[in-house]
Design a protein around this motif. Structure first.
Motif, mmCIF file in Angstrom:
data_model
loop_
_atom_site.group_PDB
_atom_site.id
_atom_site.type_symbol
_atom_site.label_atom_id
_atom_site.label_comp_id
_atom_site.label_asym_id
_atom_site.label_seq_id
_atom_site.Cartn_x
_atom_site.Cartn_y
_atom_site.Cartn_z
ATOM 1 N N GLN A 161 0.816 -1.212 0.000
ATOM 2 C CA GLN A 161 0.000 0.000 0.000
ATOM 3 C C GLN A 161 0.853 1.267 0.000
ATOM 4 O OE1 GLN A 161 -2.662 -0.159 3.335
ATOM 5 N NE2 GLN A 161 -3.637 -2.067 2.694
ATOM 6 N N GLY A 162 2.024 1.202 -0.618
ATOM 7 C CA GLY A 162 2.933 2.346 -0.573
ATOM 8 C C GLY A 162 2.651 3.435 -1.575
ATOM 9 N N HIS A 163 1.824 3.168 -2.590
ATOM 10 C CA HIS A 163 1.555 4.168 -3.623
ATOM 11 C C HIS A 163 0.357 5.030 -3.250
ATOM 12 C CE1 HIS A 163 4.489 3.012 -6.647
ATOM 13 N NE2 HIS A 163 4.168 1.737 -6.475
ATOM 14 N N GLN A 164 0.344 6.252 -3.799
ATOM 15 C CA GLN A 164 -0.754 7.188 -3.585
ATOM 16 C C GLN A 164 -1.633 7.329 -4.823
ATOM 17 O OE1 GLN A 164 -1.147 8.415 -0.456
ATOM 18 N NE2 GLN A 164 0.624 7.088 -0.055
ATOM 19 N N GLY A 165 -1.450 6.473 -5.768
ATOM 20 C CA GLY A 165 -2.251 6.492 -6.991
ATOM 21 C C GLY A 165 -2.438 5.082 -7.501
ATOM 22 N N SER A 166 -3.137 4.956 -8.611
ATOM 23 C CA SER A 166 -3.356 3.653 -9.231
ATOM 24 C C SER A 166 -2.024 2.952 -9.479
ATOM 25 C CB SER A 166 -4.094 3.843 -10.561
ATOM 26 O OG SER A 166 -4.116 2.650 -11.310
ATOM 27 N N VAL A 167 -1.947 1.668 -9.155
ATOM 28 C CA VAL A 167 -0.749 0.874 -9.443
ATOM 29 C C VAL A 167 -0.932 0.280 -10.834
ATOM 30 C CG1 VAL A 167 0.789 -0.951 -8.654
ATOM 31 C CG2 VAL A 167 -0.531 0.374 -6.986
ATOM 32 N N ASN A 168 -0.054 0.664 -11.767
ATOM 33 C CA ASN A 168 -0.251 0.360 -13.185
ATOM 34 C C ASN A 168 0.477 -0.875 -13.678
ATOM 35 O OD1 ASN A 168 -1.844 2.722 -13.487
ATOM 36 N ND2 ASN A 168 0.022 3.955 -13.634
ATOM 37 N N SER A 169 1.562 -1.260 -13.014
ATOM 38 C CA SER A 169 2.292 -2.444 -13.464
ATOM 39 C C SER A 169 3.019 -3.070 -12.292
ATOM 40 C CB SER A 169 3.296 -2.089 -14.578
ATOM 41 O OG SER A 169 4.409 -1.376 -14.064
ATOM 42 N N ILE A 170 3.374 -4.343 -12.448
ATOM 43 C CA ILE A 170 4.095 -5.082 -11.415
ATOM 44 C C ILE A 170 5.015 -6.081 -12.088
ATOM 45 C CG2 ILE A 170 2.189 -6.749 -11.194
ATOM 46 C CD1 ILE A 170 2.965 -6.993 -8.202
#
Length: 487
Positions: A161-170
């Motif tokens: 949960q470290g991002h503040q926006g949509s996670v787009n790739s992994i």
């Protein structure tokens, strides 16, 4: 406005209007239920027609001899002494070739749903499989989280949960327990993926009934933090890569894992030191936003895709990098992928085409796969199978010659109900499931893709067992007999 504002309508008129609205509501409900039933019937008919057409398409390709790589220089047409091109018009020869081609054709694949991974609260953009041989996969979602799943248990082992926006790739590191994610918050994060594998010793047996799948649906959910009893939550990255001026849409690890590449909507391609987070190189060239990045599994090569309808091949094998631009699509190139253990690249586009390119001669595509919907993030396994996800919630499997070998089910009980965004293969032979798809219906689905047994070929393309081992004259006699019987 107050909840019970006085009405100026006469009581009789109000009662009449309420009655009419109730009738309209019931009519809409009836139409809605009827529409759902029709959609179910349409899905069943579509799947049935698709299964029946798989071998038909392949057999016709074999007869024509002009489609794909396999048939170059080996057509079923002959030249007369005058040099004019003649085609086979003899119906008997056509039917004989049809049977013989059916015998040579590769058997289609059997695809079965194996596991659902439920827990995301918004659409899922991307999926990846661990490259360490572990039965682990990861998903990136618009709900601003990335999840790591147990492949066999279906449990959510770790949520980032470290991002503040949509996670787009992994993407998983090639040799370490690290993960790279990119986000709409303008950053890429590298974080530790240490998960407990105690419940992942399963052989990955495919569920044998709809009842078992329903049970999995109820037990696999890790929906919401209050009920999040499995795995752990991680909020702090090891390194935060900040250099893009907008959305970071995609990222990947270089072959040795010492560097990563990211692409963003700022049209920039960035190379980073994965140990320190230092920006090593920033390159422009694309005329519009980037859509995808992919690295070669064995060499320092990167391919980037863009909305400018091109993709670029970046070569970092020398101290001074080089770049090649390829213009083969008519719309946004949504993804490109290197084919493992080969010299091929596969590209997909919003122009409803996938193309296979030979790195040794990339002036034009060697294969073009036409479709009926825009393509999203494709993936290719080491056997050359291309998994293509579509906007119309289909997922189809092709080989490198463009022949379709399977289509994943898309009924409401089995497949995706909305756009399919990405696919990923597991290269471990003992892993079942071995193909994963994600979509904007918030689902991550695992599929078992296996070679269909020969006896499972469709009835119209089976050879009569009594003809096995006989010569071509026996086949002709059999065809003459069938023709007489039909008359």
């Amino acid at each position: 406005m107050e909840l019970h504002e006085p009405s100026s309508l006469p009581p009789d008129a109000r009662v009449k209007l309420h009655g009419l609205f109730n009738l309209i509501e019931k009519e809409f409900e009836s139409l809605y239920l009827e529409n759902l039933g029709l959609h179910e019937k349409l899905d069943l008919l579509t799947e049935r027609m698709d299964r029946e057409s798989i071998l038909t398409d392949r057999t016709h390709d074999d007869i024509d001899g002009s489609y794909g790589l396999r048939y170059l220089g080996n057509t079923h047409k002959v030249f007369s002494s005058g040099g004019k091109l003649k085609s086979h018009t003899n119906r008997l020869k056509y039917q004989t070739n049809k049977i013989m081609s059916g015998l040579k054709a590769v058997h289609p694949l059997a695809v079965n749903i194996a596991k659902r991974y439920l827990g995301h609260r918004d659409g899922v953009w991307d999926v990846a499989v661990s490259r360490l041989g572990q039965p682990v996969l990861g998903s990136a979602s618009a709900d601003q989280s990335a999840k790591v799943w147990g492949m066999h248990s279906g449990q959510c082992l770790l949520e980032y949960q470290g991002h503040q926006g949509s996670v787009n790739s992994i993407r998983f590191h090639p040799t370490k327990e690290l993960v790279l994610t990119t986000s709409g918050d303008g950053t890429a994060h590298i974080w530790q993926c240490a998960v407990n594998m105690y419940n992942e010793s399963s052989s990955g047996r495919v569920a044998s009934s709809e009842e078992e799948l329903d049970n999995n649906d109820n037990t696999d959910k890790c929906d919401g933090f209050d009920d999040f009893t499995q795995g752990s939550i991680l909020r702090t990255p090891l390194r935060s890569l900040q250099g893009h001026s907008g959305v970071v849409i995609s990222g990947d690890w270089f072959v040795n894992g010492d560097q990563v590449v990211t692409g963003g909507w700022d049209r920039q391609v960035c190379i980073w030191d994965s140990h320190t987070g230092t920006l090593l190189n920033q390159m422009g060239g694309h005329d519009e936003e980037l859509t995808h990045t992919n690295t070669h599994p064995n060499q320092s090569l990167v391919v980037t895709s863009s909305k400018d309808s091109t993709f670029r091949l970046w070569d970092f094998r020398e101290s001074i990098h080089s770049v090649m631009v390829f213009q083969g699509h008519q719309d946004s190139v949504t993804s490109t992928s290197f084919v493992p253990n080969s010299d091929f690249i596969v590209s997909g586009s919003d122009d409803r085409c996938a193309k296979v390119w030979d790195l040794r001669n990339m002036r034009s595509a060697v294969t073009t796969i036409q479709s009926d919907s825009a393509l999203n993030r494709i993936s290719v396994n080491s056997s050359g199978l291309i998994a293509v996800p579509y906007d119309n919630r289909n997922v189809r499997l092709f080989d490198l010659t463009g022949s379709r070998v399977a289509r994943l089910p898309r009924s409401s009980r089995q497949g995706h109900s909305r756009m399919v965004c990405s696919t990923a293969w597991s290269e471990e032979l003992n892993h079942r499931p071995n193909l994963f798809t994600v979509g904007f219906d918030r689902q991550v689905i695992g599929w078992s893709v296996q070679q269909r047994e020969q006896q499972e070929e469709k009835e119209g393309f089976r050879l009569n067992l009594s003809l096995k081992g006989k010569d071509i004259n026996s086949l002709k006699d059999h065809l003459h007999k069938e023709s007489r019987d039909q008359k």
